[in-house]
Design an enzyme around this catalytic site. Sequence first.
Site, PDB file in Angstrom:
ATOM      1  N   ASP A  29      17.885  58.930  11.233  1.00 34.18           N
ATOM      2  CA  ASP A  29      18.666  58.691  12.439  1.00 34.18           C
ATOM      3  C   ASP A  29      17.745  58.132  13.519  1.00 34.18           C
ATOM      4  O   ASP A  29      16.763  58.776  13.889  1.00 34.18           O
ATOM      5  CB  ASP A  29      19.280  60.033  12.884  1.00 34.18           C
ATOM      6  CG  ASP A  29      20.057  59.906  14.174  1.00 34.18           C
ATOM      7  OD1 ASP A  29      20.392  58.775  14.568  1.00 34.18           O
ATOM      8  OD2 ASP A  29      20.334  60.965  14.784  1.00 34.18           O
ATOM      9  N   ASP A  37      21.186  55.845  10.256  1.00 29.82           N
ATOM     10  CA  ASP A  37      21.690  54.530  10.659  1.00 29.82           C
ATOM     11  C   ASP A  37      20.782  53.424  10.133  1.00 29.82           C
ATOM     12  O   ASP A  37      19.725  53.681   9.547  1.00 29.82           O
ATOM     13  CB  ASP A  37      21.849  54.447  12.187  1.00 29.82           C
ATOM     14  CG  ASP A  37      20.609  54.933  12.924  1.00 29.82           C
ATOM     15  OD1 ASP A  37      19.497  54.578  12.479  1.00 29.82           O
ATOM     16  OD2 ASP A  37      20.743  55.668  13.925  1.00 29.82           O
ATOM     17  N   ASP A 106      27.432  48.187  -1.288  1.00 27.15           N
ATOM     18  CA  ASP A 106      28.401  48.936  -2.075  1.00 27.15           C
ATOM     19  C   ASP A 106      29.766  48.313  -1.810  1.00 27.15           C
ATOM     20  O   ASP A 106      30.247  48.339  -0.676  1.00 27.15           O
ATOM     21  CB  ASP A 106      28.373  50.399  -1.590  1.00 27.15           C
ATOM     22  CG  ASP A 106      28.779  51.384  -2.652  1.00 27.15           C
ATOM     23  OD1 ASP A 106      29.631  51.030  -3.470  1.00 27.15           O
ATOM     24  OD2 ASP A 106      28.248  52.513  -2.638  1.00 27.15           O
ATOM     25  N   GLU A 265      30.172  50.799 -11.198  1.00 26.65           N
ATOM     26  CA  GLU A 265      30.316  52.241 -11.425  1.00 26.65           C
ATOM     27  C   GLU A 265      31.437  52.393 -12.441  1.00 26.65           C
ATOM     28  O   GLU A 265      32.613  52.233 -12.114  1.00 26.65           O
ATOM     29  CB  GLU A 265      30.675  52.973 -10.133  1.00 26.65           C
ATOM     30  CG  GLU A 265      30.637  54.476 -10.348  1.00 26.65           C
ATOM     31  CD  GLU A 265      31.438  55.270  -9.332  1.00 26.65           C
ATOM     32  OE1 GLU A 265      31.119  56.448  -9.137  1.00 26.65           O
ATOM     33  OE2 GLU A 265      32.384  54.735  -8.727  1.00 26.65           O
ATOM     34  N   HIS A 339      24.649  60.080  -5.276  1.00 28.84           N
ATOM     35  CA  HIS A 339      25.252  60.855  -4.178  1.00 28.84           C
ATOM     36  C   HIS A 339      26.504  61.626  -4.597  1.00 28.84           C
ATOM     37  O   HIS A 339      27.086  62.329  -3.780  1.00 28.84           O
ATOM     38  CB  HIS A 339      25.589  59.906  -3.026  1.00 28.84           C
ATOM     39  CG  HIS A 339      26.665  58.940  -3.400  1.00 28.84           C
ATOM     40  ND1 HIS A 339      26.425  57.839  -4.201  1.00 28.84           N
ATOM     41  CD2 HIS A 339      27.990  58.927  -3.140  1.00 28.84           C
ATOM     42  CE1 HIS A 339      27.565  57.196  -4.402  1.00 28.84           C
ATOM     43  NE2 HIS A 339      28.530  57.827  -3.763  1.00 28.84           N
ATOM     44  N   ASP A 340      26.926  61.477  -5.843  1.00 28.13           N
ATOM     45  CA  ASP A 340      28.079  62.242  -6.348  1.00 28.13           C
ATOM     46  C   ASP A 340      27.647  63.317  -7.334  1.00 28.13           C
ATOM     47  O   ASP A 340      28.499  64.018  -7.886  1.00 28.13           O
ATOM     48  CB  ASP A 340      29.055  61.318  -7.099  1.00 28.13           C
ATOM     49  CG  ASP A 340      29.670  60.268  -6.214  1.00 28.13           C
ATOM     50  OD1 ASP A 340      29.889  60.553  -5.019  1.00 28.13           O
ATOM     51  OD2 ASP A 340      29.934  59.158  -6.714  1.00 28.13           O
TER      52      ASP A 340
END
Length: 563
Positions: A29, A37, A106, A265, A339-340
């Site tokens: 951040d 960010d 993405d 994916e 991230h999943d």
Amino acid sequence: MNKAAVISPDMKWWQKTIAYEIYVKSFKDSDGNGTGDLNGITSELDHLKELGVGAVWLTPCYVSPQADNGYDIADYYNIDPAYGTMEDMERLIAEAKKRDIRIVMDLVFNHTSNENEWFKESRQSRDGEKSDWYIWADPKEDGSAPTNWRSIFGGSAWEYDETRGQYYLHTFLPEQPDLNWANPEVRKALQDVAKFWADKGVGGFRMDAITYIKKPETFEDGKPDAGDGMVGIHSMTANTSGILDYLHEFKSAVQEGTDIFTVGEANGVSASDLGQWVGKDGVFDMVFEFGLTGIDLPDETNWCETREWTLFDFKSFFDDSLAAADAAEGWFPVFLENHDQPRSVDHFMPGEGDRIARAKALAALLLTMRGTPFIMQGEELGYVNVNWPSIDDYEDISTKNHYEFAIGEGYSEEEAMEGVHRFSRDSSRTPMQWSASENAGFTTGTPWLPVYPDYSVFNRDLELDDPDSVLSFYRELADLRNKHTELIDGKYQVMIPENEDIYAYSRDNGSKKAVILINFTDKDVSYDPGLIKDAECILSTVSDEAAGVLHPYGAAIYEMNSH
Ligand code: NOJ
């Protein structure tokens, strides 16, 4: 002395490099609002450079109401203000390029946000210009949803809309309505989005949830697979025949003539289908398959049911996928977490054994397996799963829904929480741990998700100074790939396949052969030293690893001349 390393000249840039996934919200951040960010990423590009990274996949940072942390896109052409501006993005692309790093966007094209202008227009009437841009269907005679499909995040996959008097389909959340790819205008609009980003100079696209884009001709109920009377949408709509036609069209419209790579994916694609998906005549350069991540989970809907697995299952995944990718002249993305997914240390080497050794053993595999390695942020620091005590501590909507599903199916609170601890997506989303200072140096504000308390020990700055850290090992491995290039272009061959404790394989490019040995257990295991006859140890996780023995979770890489 090593002979000068030469990589096969016909390899593409993205086959030779290391890729890294950034969960934008949690990386760094720069303005104290508690969320990562783009400027934060730009400020840490050197960390990636030192890891040998040449491609950085950013999770979606477009304008989004954040119902699913950006996987619900309201405007594909602008950056979410929480993450910065288009100028920040352009600076990031340019600064990355100076370091030979390409940015990978993405593309979430199965669905948009319900706040996307396209959807707002589509829901207004049944005969407007965009009425057919999403999947609309009439209610059943009794007014209920058109089918009994359960969305991937739980609950019906249909949401009723008063204005149209119809239901719309959402494979994921109700806030993520599915686009209608059968409409050529939709496909063209999505191609335009991709071209816009290609023109900005990005190096690749990760194509989200891509196996769900084609829906069946007719919508029919499926056989219920749980007590809620519903059937998981995956079994009804994934990989519907004809899907590849859409993707071939996308490839020729967007990718041909560029050096951009695509990685889909591809949940539901297994080794036997790989030929159609990747390679010369395929639709993508690579696809993420989920055979490995689902090794212990028979049903993604139900986190309380787990499957026993052995090292043989683990080896088979790579044997089968690499053989299929090679046969198709295609390429393979190697990943152990994203991230999943849970953190790989807990997922694939569960137990109490030395965490650092486990993380290094998996690092050795990730960076020496044939294919492009994808490191998930934090993996290089040796992260483990969060174990927060209550479901209220969790942020991820899918985690909360999985918990509710488990309780609804009659599992106890303890069982439901055990599933959450093992599979929650929050584990891979906690803020990046840069230093031992407050909030791990991630933000000067209040982090959107708690920083994992172990940051005082596991953080980038400390690990950088420690030659025995997980991070130092990653950096050594990255370096090793450049010096011993059979680790990049060598063929893969499993060795001692019948061994239940050690995963051993070779990478041979016809000039040099590397032998990689990884002990998946918490005990010393021995192997036939003949495997590494006349070989030199080029890296090992412990200094006293003797030929013929691997310490608990030990990993060693040897090199010899090819025969
Ligand atoms: C897959 C993404 O990786 C995941 O994070 C997201 O929730 C779903 N697709 C929906 O876009």
